[in-house]
Structures are given as C-alpha cells and as structure tokens.
Design a protein around this motif. Structure first.
Motif, mmCIF file in Angstrom:
data_model
loop_
_atom_site.group_PDB
_atom_site.id
_atom_site.type_symbol
_atom_site.label_atom_id
_atom_site.label_comp_id
_atom_site.label_asym_id
_atom_site.label_seq_id
_atom_site.Cartn_x
_atom_site.Cartn_y
_atom_site.Cartn_z
ATOM 1 N N UNK A 256 -34.247 1.852 29.495
ATOM 2 C CA UNK A 256 -35.238 1.826 28.414
ATOM 3 C C UNK A 256 -35.084 0.620 27.482
ATOM 4 N N UNK A 257 -33.940 -0.057 27.534
ATOM 5 C CA UNK A 257 -33.677 -1.133 26.559
ATOM 6 C C UNK A 257 -34.693 -2.266 26.657
ATOM 7 N N UNK A 258 -35.370 -2.583 25.561
ATOM 8 C CA UNK A 258 -36.306 -3.713 25.601
ATOM 9 C C UNK A 258 -35.527 -5.027 25.488
ATOM 10 N N UNK A 259 -35.474 -5.771 26.569
ATOM 11 C CA UNK A 259 -34.686 -7.015 26.579
ATOM 12 C C UNK A 259 -35.597 -8.208 26.315
ATOM 13 N N UNK A 260 -35.182 -9.033 25.350
ATOM 14 C CA UNK A 260 -35.982 -10.197 24.927
ATOM 15 C C UNK A 260 -36.178 -11.164 26.101
ATOM 16 N N UNK A 261 -37.375 -11.746 26.227
ATOM 17 C CA UNK A 261 -37.629 -12.682 27.337
ATOM 18 C C UNK A 261 -36.585 -13.804 27.420
ATOM 19 N N UNK A 262 -36.092 -14.291 26.288
ATOM 20 C CA UNK A 262 -35.089 -15.366 26.348
ATOM 21 C C UNK A 262 -33.789 -14.875 26.984
ATOM 22 N N UNK A 293 -45.173 5.848 16.056
ATOM 23 C CA UNK A 293 -46.203 4.987 16.638
ATOM 24 C C UNK A 293 -45.596 3.977 17.620
ATOM 25 N N UNK A 294 -46.384 3.541 18.595
ATOM 26 C CA UNK A 294 -45.919 2.563 19.584
ATOM 27 C C UNK A 294 -45.651 1.216 18.965
ATOM 28 N N UNK A 295 -46.358 0.953 17.837
ATOM 29 C CA UNK A 295 -46.191 -0.329 17.136
ATOM 30 C C UNK A 295 -46.287 -0.071 15.645
ATOM 31 N N UNK A 296 -45.538 -0.835 14.855
ATOM 32 C CA UNK A 296 -45.756 -0.854 13.405
ATOM 33 C C UNK A 296 -45.930 -2.316 13.020
ATOM 34 N N UNK A 297 -47.036 -2.616 12.338
ATOM 35 C CA UNK A 297 -47.337 -3.991 11.929
ATOM 36 C C UNK A 297 -47.081 -4.959 13.096
ATOM 37 N N UNK A 298 -47.664 -4.633 14.219
ATOM 38 C CA UNK A 298 -47.661 -5.493 15.419
ATOM 39 C C UNK A 298 -46.337 -5.563 16.174
ATOM 40 N N UNK A 299 -45.305 -4.906 15.659
ATOM 41 C CA UNK A 299 -44.008 -4.949 16.356
ATOM 42 C C UNK A 299 -43.799 -3.628 17.101
ATOM 43 N N UNK A 300 -43.563 -3.689 18.436
ATOM 44 C CA UNK A 300 -43.392 -2.462 19.208
ATOM 45 C C UNK A 300 -42.129 -1.697 18.829
ATOM 46 N N UNK A 301 -42.206 -0.381 18.933
ATOM 47 C CA UNK A 301 -41.029 0.476 18.792
ATOM 48 C C UNK A 301 -40.770 1.113 20.143
ATOM 49 N N UNK A 302 -39.521 1.073 20.607
ATOM 50 C CA UNK A 302 -39.181 1.612 21.919
ATOM 51 C C UNK A 302 -38.127 2.698 21.772
ATOM 52 N N UNK A 303 -38.363 3.820 22.448
ATOM 53 C CA UNK A 303 -37.348 4.880 22.449
ATOM 54 C C UNK A 303 -36.262 4.502 23.452
ATOM 55 N N UNK A 304 -35.016 4.449 22.987
ATOM 56 C CA UNK A 304 -33.944 3.973 23.871
ATOM 57 C C UNK A 304 -32.850 5.011 24.099
ATOM 58 N N UNK A 305 -32.959 6.184 23.496
ATOM 59 C CA UNK A 305 -31.890 7.158 23.727
ATOM 60 C C UNK A 305 -31.994 8.367 22.818
#
Ligand code: ADP
Ligand code: MG
Length: 347
Positions: A256-262, A293-305
């Motif tokens: 589930x971890x959102x890993x940054x493209x870089x 919410x899936x996003x707050x002020x355009x920044x996604x929130x991801x459930x990771x655990x």
C-alpha cells in the motif's frame, strides 16, 4: 581576492527587514524592530511553539544546496510541525549566525540574499510574518540558523501524537522517499543552482518540501484524525514515535505504500520510502468509522496500515507482505547521535 566591505549587525538586520516587509495584522501588533515582538492570538486559541536548527554540514552543504533551498527548508521544517498539529502559522523568528565578514563579501551577500528570498517566498505563500530574531557572528566558518515558529489552533483542538487507538487506520499524505532520492542526486552534485521550485514542487521534495498546512488544518477542523505526526525522520522512526505516544503498535501493508516517482527509479525504493526521512508528509490515524477523503487540498491520502493493541511479544511495527507473512520493521530513520553522518561520502 573578492572585494570585501564591512557589514555591521545593523546593516544585516536592515537587509532582513527589507526582505520581509512588515505586514500589518491583528495577531502581530509589533514585529521586527523593538526588544520583543508582540503577538496577540485571537481569544479562544492555544499558542503552539516549535523550534528547528538548520546547521551547515548537518542539514545542508553550501557546495551542493542552493541558498534559496536552504532558506526554504529552514522555514518548511517548522511549518511542517505546525501542520502536524493542524495549526495556522502566527509568526516566525530567525536566529542566524554567519561566519566573520561573510556578508561583507560578494559571495556571502549573494548567499544571504538567496537564503532570505527562499525563506521569504515560503513565508509569503503561507502567510507567515517574520516577527524577529537574532543575528550574530558564527564562532566558526559554518552558517548556523535556528527558526522558532508560533502558530494557533482553537483551544484544545490541536492534533497530537497520542490519540491512536487499536483498530484505527493509518494514512499518509502524498508520497514517500522522494526527499531521500533527491538528496542522493544533490550530494552527487546534480542539484540545480537555482531550482525553479514554484512550477514543479514535486520535482524537488528535498530542496523544496511543501509543508502540509492546509491538509493538517482540514484534519483538525473536521476532527478526522485521532493522531498525527509529520514525517521528518522517516516513516519507520516517526510511526514508532506515534505508537509510543499512543501506547499501541502498528502493522504496515507493504503493497500500500505510496512511493514517490523519484524513489521508484532507485534500486532501494522501499528503503528510501520507509527510512528516508525529510518527506514532511503527514502520518495520521483515523477511527475505522471515519470517512477519510481520497484527497485534501489536491494532495492524496493513502491508507497504509492498521493500529493494533500493544503486545510485548510483537515488535512495535510489523510489515505485512502479500503472501500473509510478517516481519518486524525497525526504526531505521534519522536519529541524531546514533545515525551515521548524513553527508558521508558515497551515502
Ligand atoms: P536586542 O539586542 O534587543 O536583542 P537586536 O539588536 O538583536 O535586539 O535586534 C533588533 C531587532 O531586530 C529585534 O526586533 C529583533 O527581533 C530583530 N532581529 C535581529 N536579528 C534578526 C533576524 N535574524 N531575523 C529577524 N529579525 C531579527
Ligand atoms: Mg533588547
């Protein structure tokens, strides 16, 4: 030899004042210029205070970090602490120690101008007035800065690390590991001298991290989070802090971890995401009945655990793999006095 002129403490303070034109506001009736600033938090608000060092060779290197980014990061670190508690910035204070006659040389003057511009751009973008500070000669050839940030939140509503309960879901804003991945290329000498961070903040998560103030404020206002912390030292370390403060343990879902493209371009992407640090994203917990919410002020929130009941037979954090196997996730982020030098050659 570059031309060197004498620049006094008064000249320096005058330059800082020019870089931060006084903003008239009810909450800061008196800013730079007197023995103290006067702050007037609105009635019914708590005053929040945080302070952060920015030390040359420890937090930045003059050879690899553009001065503008050093100024930006200096303020961003404190703003991220305010964000983690859902606070609104009230005023900042900057203590600055510069090497002897540094501001008297063209290179030093340029550095200072860029540093103040980086700090000033983020200050105006986040409506944070600079209300004072101190200026001194550094006892060494290194630049030392300390920033004090004050913020406000309605009485008793600031988010804390200590409210996570077993059964809560764990979320993270944005993506992880980008700052550590960018630091790698910065240390390899690949940083732009003057990054145009305004256009592409996601390209510079190390040089120009974006404190999640808007997201923290929404979480607090809508009472969405049971606990919150900002990711300054790395997920594995900061989640350990949150668990210790709440008296719970946690399980992280590996996939589930959102890993940054870089970070995704690096062979050790997972390590960068969990141990990298300085992403300045928010890590929060929420009751399972709360709709996040899936996003707050355009920044996604991801459930990771998930938060679990503390049990001394289990490590504070475990990592759950897709095949159902589990392994301990040890705190591997940055810790002063124990972590090896950040800027060791080749790291
Ligand atoms: P004092 O000697 O009474 O502490 P200073 O001469 O150091 O006062 O500072 C004069 C004014 O300039 C004060 O309002 C102080 O907050 C402000 N100031 C000094 N250094 C800085 C700085 N680095 N950034 C912002 N304000 C500063
Ligand atoms: Mg005084």
């Amino acid at each position: 030899m570059p031309k060197s002129t004498h620049v006094s403490e008064l000249d320096l303070i005058a330059e800082i004042r020019r870089a931060f034109p006084a903003s008239r506001r009810r909450t800061v009736p008196l800013g730079i210029g007197d023995d103290c600033a006067i702050l007037r938090p609105p009635p019914g608000h708590d005053l929040l205070v945080t302070t952060d060092f920015t030390l040359e060779s420890r937090h930045f290197r003059r050879e690899t970090h553009p001065a503008q980014a050093v100024g930006h990061r200096c303020l961003a670190r404190g703003l991220s602490d305010l964000a983690a508690m859902g606070a609104t910035p009230l005023a900042a204070f900057l203590s600055l120690a510069l090497p002897r006659n540094f501001p008297g040389t063209p290179i030093g003057r340029r550095w200072l101008k860029d540093f103040l511009a980086g700090l000033g751009n983020l200050a105006s973008a986040t409506h944070t007035p600079l209300a004072g500070g101190d200026t001194a000669q550094s006892p060494t050839e290194t630049i030392l800065a300390d920033i004090v940030l004050t913020g406000i939140a309605p009485t008793g509503t600031a988010l804390r690390r200590s409210g996570a309960r077993p059964g809560d879901d764990i979320y993270v804003t944005g993506a992880l590991g980008g700052a550590a991945a960018e630091l790698r290329s910065v240390l390899a000498g690949k940083s732009p001298r003057r990054a145009s961070k305004g256009d592409y903040p996601h390209l510079y998560p190390h040089l120009y991290p974006q404190p999640r103030l808007a997201q923290g404020q929404v979480l607090r206002r809508r009472a969405l989070a049971t606990a919150c912390i900002d990711l300054s030292d790395g997920l594995s370390t900061d989640l350990t802090h949150l668990c210790a403060a709440s008296g719970v343990r946690a399980e992280i879902d590996f996939t589930a971890l959102p890993i940054h493209p870089l970070a995704q371009t690096q062979p050790d992407a997972f390590h960068l995401a969990v141990n990298g640090g300085e992403d300045y994203e928010l890590l929060l917990t929420a009751a399972p009945t709360t709709r996040i919410p899936g996003k707050i002020a355009e920044i996604p929130l991801t459930r990771i655990g998930t938060i679990l009941k503390r049990n001394f037979r289990h490590p504070p954090i475990t990592l759950l793999h897709t095949d159902g196997s589990r392994e301990p996730l040890n705190p591997g982020g940055w810790q002063h006095f124990t972590t090896q030098e950040l800027f060791v050659e080749g790291k």
